[in-house]
Write an enzyme that holds these catalytic residues in place. Structure first.
Site, short mmCIF file in Angstrom:
data_model
loop_
_atom_site.label_atom_id
_atom_site.label_comp_id
_atom_site.label_asym_id
_atom_site.label_seq_id
_atom_site.Cartn_x
_atom_site.Cartn_y
_atom_site.Cartn_z
N GLN A 1 0.82 -1.21 0.00
CA GLN A 1 0.00 0.00 0.00
C GLN A 1 0.85 1.27 0.00
O GLN A 1 0.38 2.33 -0.37
CB GLN A 1 -0.97 -0.02 1.19
CG GLN A 1 -0.42 0.41 2.54
CD GLN A 1 0.40 -0.63 3.26
OE1 GLN A 1 1.26 -1.27 2.68
NE2 GLN A 1 0.18 -0.79 4.55
N GLY A 2 2.12 1.13 0.45
CA GLY A 2 3.02 2.27 0.39
C GLY A 2 3.20 3.00 1.71
O GLY A 2 3.58 4.17 1.74
N SER B 1 -7.49 -0.10 7.37
CA SER B 1 -7.19 1.16 6.68
C SER B 1 -6.97 2.29 7.69
O SER B 1 -7.33 3.43 7.44
CB SER B 1 -8.32 1.55 5.71
OG SER B 1 -8.59 0.50 4.81
N GLY C 1 -7.47 2.32 1.78
CA GLY C 1 -7.05 1.02 1.23
C GLY C 1 -8.16 0.05 0.93
O GLY C 1 -8.23 -0.52 -0.16
N GLU C 2 -9.04 -0.18 1.89
CA GLU C 2 -10.06 -1.20 1.71
C GLU C 2 -11.26 -0.72 0.92
O GLU C 2 -11.95 -1.51 0.26
CB GLU C 2 -10.59 -1.65 3.09
CG GLU C 2 -9.57 -2.35 3.92
CD GLU C 2 -10.11 -2.53 5.32
OE1 GLU C 2 -10.73 -3.57 5.58
OE2 GLU C 2 -9.93 -1.62 6.16
#
Lengths: 158, 801
Positions: free
Chosen positions: B488-489, B528, B738-739
């Site tokens: 994800q970074g 997230s 994210g999610e």
């Protein structure tokens, strides 16, 4: 079981190795030669994470027996960049063409194979060329982008 | 705040070169030397059975075998939110593939051969394979000891049933709401089970050295939680937290599947059994499917009432989740859905019952979306039906009911700042909502679909993060966190946050993956919440370091603190524009004053963050009174879908997604989440599907039979919109993303199919085959019924092979 002696080149270096008849090329590269970029992910040829170049052709190393590579030339992603990353790798880096990175070595080799033969591939040609390399993170878009437009953002470096 | 230099910029990821050159190390790439041992797991062939006896004698004698371990060696339970499973099955097995014993040998092939020699005698019991069967009064009870299982206080298991947890949310009066409605619609929606399909399968290596020290290298999103759960389970073996170290190098994808603890505990206990030697447990792809976590299947019954003007007057939503045999993590997914299944809408009269049911299918658990994807398919499909019934445009219907800041949530607490209306309008405009499109191919039709989504992090109220950073002599920084980089970074985002505060470019900040001995605490990289929670901790650590820098400047150079700021790797002063002092000149060795002495010392910063406003204390009958979620990220998605009328084949021509994430720390990485998550979601909508036969066997545990998207299966175009309504308590205003990016994928497809063909799909996946059958043969109802009876249909498929 009787071992088999093979001579081959890995990343431009000559090797002589004894392998079990049942050893896959993937097992041999990772465990006997210590080169870890080809990954074990499905072990049945579905995902492409174990891709290596066999005589410059992208193949799945989990489906090839180590004994078969006698007299051949194997390249992993480490062999593409002995001194510094290739322009393609730099494009991948700048374009976020990876996330977790697990598929990246195989993906880059598949991309490298295509660009060797076709320097201006269309979007469809890129999709076809990398369709055997699964990536669960990126949605592929940024990978395709940096192969179709290999000059994207190149002004930032150099 | 002046113009930001690193936050909000798409800086290159700090892990980029490692990952594109093959230098990035994952657990299986670490060389443990010739003493490494390998474990093979002896698995249950039955979905439900009593273990009568285990005979390991033949396996023990097999040449090359070092140790055979069974449940009686480690008779302890473990689990994330509820301790409902043994490390190895002891009294009974509850799914096909459950670990019964492990054989440890010098080579994996020997371990595998010897494992086949372990003889287990079973008394086979009837399995429970569907959640609606599990809840029947005469159902076989999977966990007779349920009442004795320790669990978090916000779970409500029902003794002597298969109900592991029931979350009830009640607000207003639904009966009154239905009475006020001009239209009421009821239906049932089904969402099957899905697999994460991380490219890297689960793997863990454990080693207990001869001093007693246990180290586990694992592919995990949760190093600190793993350490904690290992310590809890292994306390009786003389291990405490300080004796346990968890190291998590890069992981090849997570998506929730590597949260908490599942197979990693095997590596921990096997290490105790072969003291001194490292032992590797590496899941094969099939084990990855059946013995980690699946996204839970769910049956959702919705009843919705609305007025002619489109106002939703009441919503009743019953969710029956297939928790699988162990719900130590999965029950919290069910809990999250039970608190938020009304979606991002203002619903004054609400009644949600979210059941977590034990079954003998593989374990359910966390998966990107965490319950929200599961309920959103039914909810957003239902909303389109209600809009149609009332003669209101689906976009207008959503705008009418969309939640706003300050609206009361289902459990009473107020909604955070957000602009869902803007998100809806952006995606509607992008797909030219309301404009009919025709395909140039007469055999094809084009439909459009829209849906909203929301999600809040599901966490314990005290889930916390911490960060520690230290300068090097050249002014570069090492930032230590235990947030996990899973693609994800996070390493880059945290470097950007620290860099912004300290005036140091992210490329000069090294952020490494966690090692619990070295890096400070992070609950887990899930929900997230990391950009927000860990980002807050990193920001505080950077501010702490900055203040220490200002301290030194103030007491050595007598510059007024209020005028000091950091920029371009130097301290500068607003009142002395010509002066600046590079960080590298003093951050380690201090500043020399007139008498030749030095002041200062190595600059370090620490930061910690806990959401101190959160609480799960509430009335268990209504969920009123607490504040279980820190905030929600909201958004909307829309699609243009072309369908071949003959074959049902669908082509996603364009998909647009807008999310209000407060602040994009790195817009390119946010786009990466949107594009990747959208494709993952579209695959669940269109073809991914876990098949389980009548015996509870997972039939498609590989990428040949469980198809995930390739580069040829992507949408024609994905358009991302980032909306930034700041989160007051987030780092630079940021919330998670994210999610969320896969939650709306299924309902936009379902709604677009209806829009194009008038066929309403009430279950997933919405395959081309189903669309074609419905279209050609008018079999909609029968096709739906077939899919509703999933078990039966899989039996047929299973018996063919």
């Amino acid at each position: 079981m009787k071992k088999i002696n093979i001579n081959f080149e890995l990343n431009n270096e000559g090797w002589n190795l004894d392998v079990e008849p049942s050893d896959t090329l993937l097992e041999a590269v990772r465990d006997k030669m210590g080169v870890k970029s080809p990954k074990i992910a499905c072990d049945r040829g579905d995902c492409g994470a174990c891709t290596v170049l066999l005589d410059n052709k992208a193949v799945r190393s989990c489906l090839i027996l180590a004994a078969e590579i006698d007299g051949h030339k194997i390249t992993t992603v480490e062999g593409l960049c002995p001194q510094e990353p290739t322009p393609l790798q730099k494009h991948f880096a700048r374009n976020n063409a990876f996330q977790c990175g697990f598929c990246a070595p195989g993906m880059i080799l598949a991309a490298h194979e295509l660009l060797q033969n076709n320097q201006k591939p269309s979007r469809e040609e890129v999709q076809e060329a990398i369709s055997g390399n699964l990536c669960r993170c990126t949605g592929y878009e940024k990978i395709i982008e940096c192969m179709v437009n290999p000059d994207l953002k190149s002004g930032e470096d150099k | 705040m002046s113009e930001m230099k690193y936050v909000g910029k798409s800086v290159e990821r700090v892990d980029s070169l490692e990952k594109v050159t093959g230098a990035a190390k994952y657990v299986d790439d670490i060389d443990f030397g010739p003493s490494l041992l390998h474990a093979e797991i002896v698995e249950s062939p039955h979905a439900h059975a009593i273990i009568k006896s285990i005979d390991i004698s033949a396996a023990e004698k097999y040449p090359g075998v070092v140790k055979v371990v069974t449940g009686k060696d480690y008779p302890v339970k473990f689990g994330m939110y509820m301790k409902d499973r043994y490390i190895f099955a002891i009294d009974r097995v509850r799914f096909i593939g459950e670990q019964v014993a492990a054989v440890v040998a010098r080579c994996p092939k020997i371990a595998r051969r010897a494992a086949a020699l372990v003889k287990v005698e079973y008394e086979v019991l009837k399995p429970v394979l569907e959640p609606l069967d599990a809840i029947k009064p005469d159902a076989v009870i999977l966990h007779p000891e349920l009442k004795n299982y320790p669990h978090v206080p916000w779970f409500y298991p029902k003794e002597s049933t298969n109900i592991a947890h029931l979350r009830k949310t009640r607000k207003g009066d639904v009966e009154k709401g239905f009475a006020e409605a001009d239209a009421v619609i009821e239906d049932t929606y089904q969402v099957p089970r899905y697999a994460h399909c991380c490219l890297e399968p689960h793997i863990a290596v454990g080693q207990q050295d001869h001093s007693g020290r246990l180290t586990v290298w694992s592919s995990s999103q949760s190093p600190c939680t793993q350490k904690n759960l290992f310590a809890q389970s292994l306390e009786s073996f003389g291990l405490s937290h300080k004796d346990i170290r968890v190291i998590t190098p890069y992981i090849g994808g997570g998506f929730g599947g590597k949260a908490g603890v599942c197979m990693e505990i095997l590596a921990a206990v096997l290490a105790l059994s072969v003291k001194g030697r490292p032992v590797k447990v590496r899941w094969r792809r099939d084990q990855e499917f059946y013995n980690t976590y699946l996204r839970q299947g769910v049956v959702g019954k919705i009843k919705m009432g609305a007025k002619k003007d489109g106002t939703i007057t009441a919503l009743k939503y019953e969710l029956y989740f297939d928790g699988g045999p162990y719900v130590e993590y999965g029950a919290n997914v069910v809990n999250a859905a039970g608190l938020s299944a009304c979606g991002p809408y203002k619903v004054d009269n609400l009644n949600i019952d979210s059941y977590c049911l034990y079954t003998n299918c593989p374990s359910g658990g966390p998966y990107r979306g965490f319950g929200y994807s599961e309920f959103t398919f039914g909810l957003e499909s239902h909303i389109d039906r209600m809009a149609e019934k009332l003669g209101i445009d689906p976009v207008q219907f959503r705008l009418k009911n969309a939640i706003k800041e300050g609206d009361a949530l289902g459990y009473g607490a107020p909604m955070n700042a957000c602009d869902l209306h803007k998100c809806i309008n952006l995606v509607a405009e992008e797909v030219k909502w309301g404009k009919d499109e025709t395909s140039p191919d007469p055999n094809k039709v084009i439909g459009k679909g829209v849906a909203c989504f929301w999600k809040g992090p599901a966490m314990p109220p005290n889930a916390s993060s911490s960060a520690y950073l230290k300068f090097n002599e050249d002014g570069s920084i090492n930032l230590l966190i235990s947030a996990m980089e899973m693609g994800q970074g996070v390493l880059t985002a945290m470097a950007q946050i620290a860099g912004e505060v300290l005036g140091v470019p992210p490329s000069k900040i090294r952020v490494e993956t966690p090692d619990t001995d070295r890096n400070p605490y992070e609950w887990q990289s899930v929900a997230s919440h990391i950009t927000w929670g860990c980002g807050n901790a990193v920001q505080k650590a950077a501010i702490d370091a900055r203040e220490k820098i200002f301290d030194i400047i103030e007491r050595t150079l007598y510059l007024e603190r209020a005028g000091l700021y950091l920029e371009d790797e130097a301290v500068k002063c607003r009142t002395k524009p010509d002066w600046s002092l590079p960080l590298r000149d003093f951050v380690i060795n201090g500043i020399m004053v007139k008498d030749g002495t030095f002041k200062g010392g190595p600059i370090m910063g620490v930061g910690m963050f806990m959401p101190e406003f959160c609480s799960t204390l509430c009335d268990p009958e209504t969920s009123q009174g607490g504040k279980p979620n820190v905030h929600y990220t909201v958004g909307a998605a829309a699609v243009i879908l072309e369908i071949d009328k003959d074959t049902g084949k669908m082509d996603v021509q364009k998909v647009a997604l807008a999310a209000d994430i407060g602040k994009a720390i790195n817009p390119d990485m946010v786009e990466g989440q949107i594009v990747g998550g959208m494709l993952q979601g579209l695959a669940t909508a269109l073809y991914e599907d876990i098949a389980i036969d009548e015996n509870g066997r997972l039939l498609n545990p590989n990428f040949t039979d469980y198809k995930i998207p390739t580069a040829r299966d992507i949408p024609g175009k994905v358009v991302s919109f980032i909306v930034e309504t700041p989160q007051a308590d987030g780092p630079f205003g940021a919330r998670g993303i994210g999610e969320h990016t896969m939650i709306a994928s299924a309902p936009i497809i379902g709604n677009a199919i209806y829009n194009a063909l008038g066929i309403r799909m009430t279950s997933m996946p919405m395959t081309a085959e189903r669309v074609a059958l419905s279209k050609h043969l008018g079999l909609e109802k029968r096709v739906e019924a077939l899919y509703a009876k999933r078990t039966e249909s899989y039996c047929k498929r299973g018996s063919k092979s």
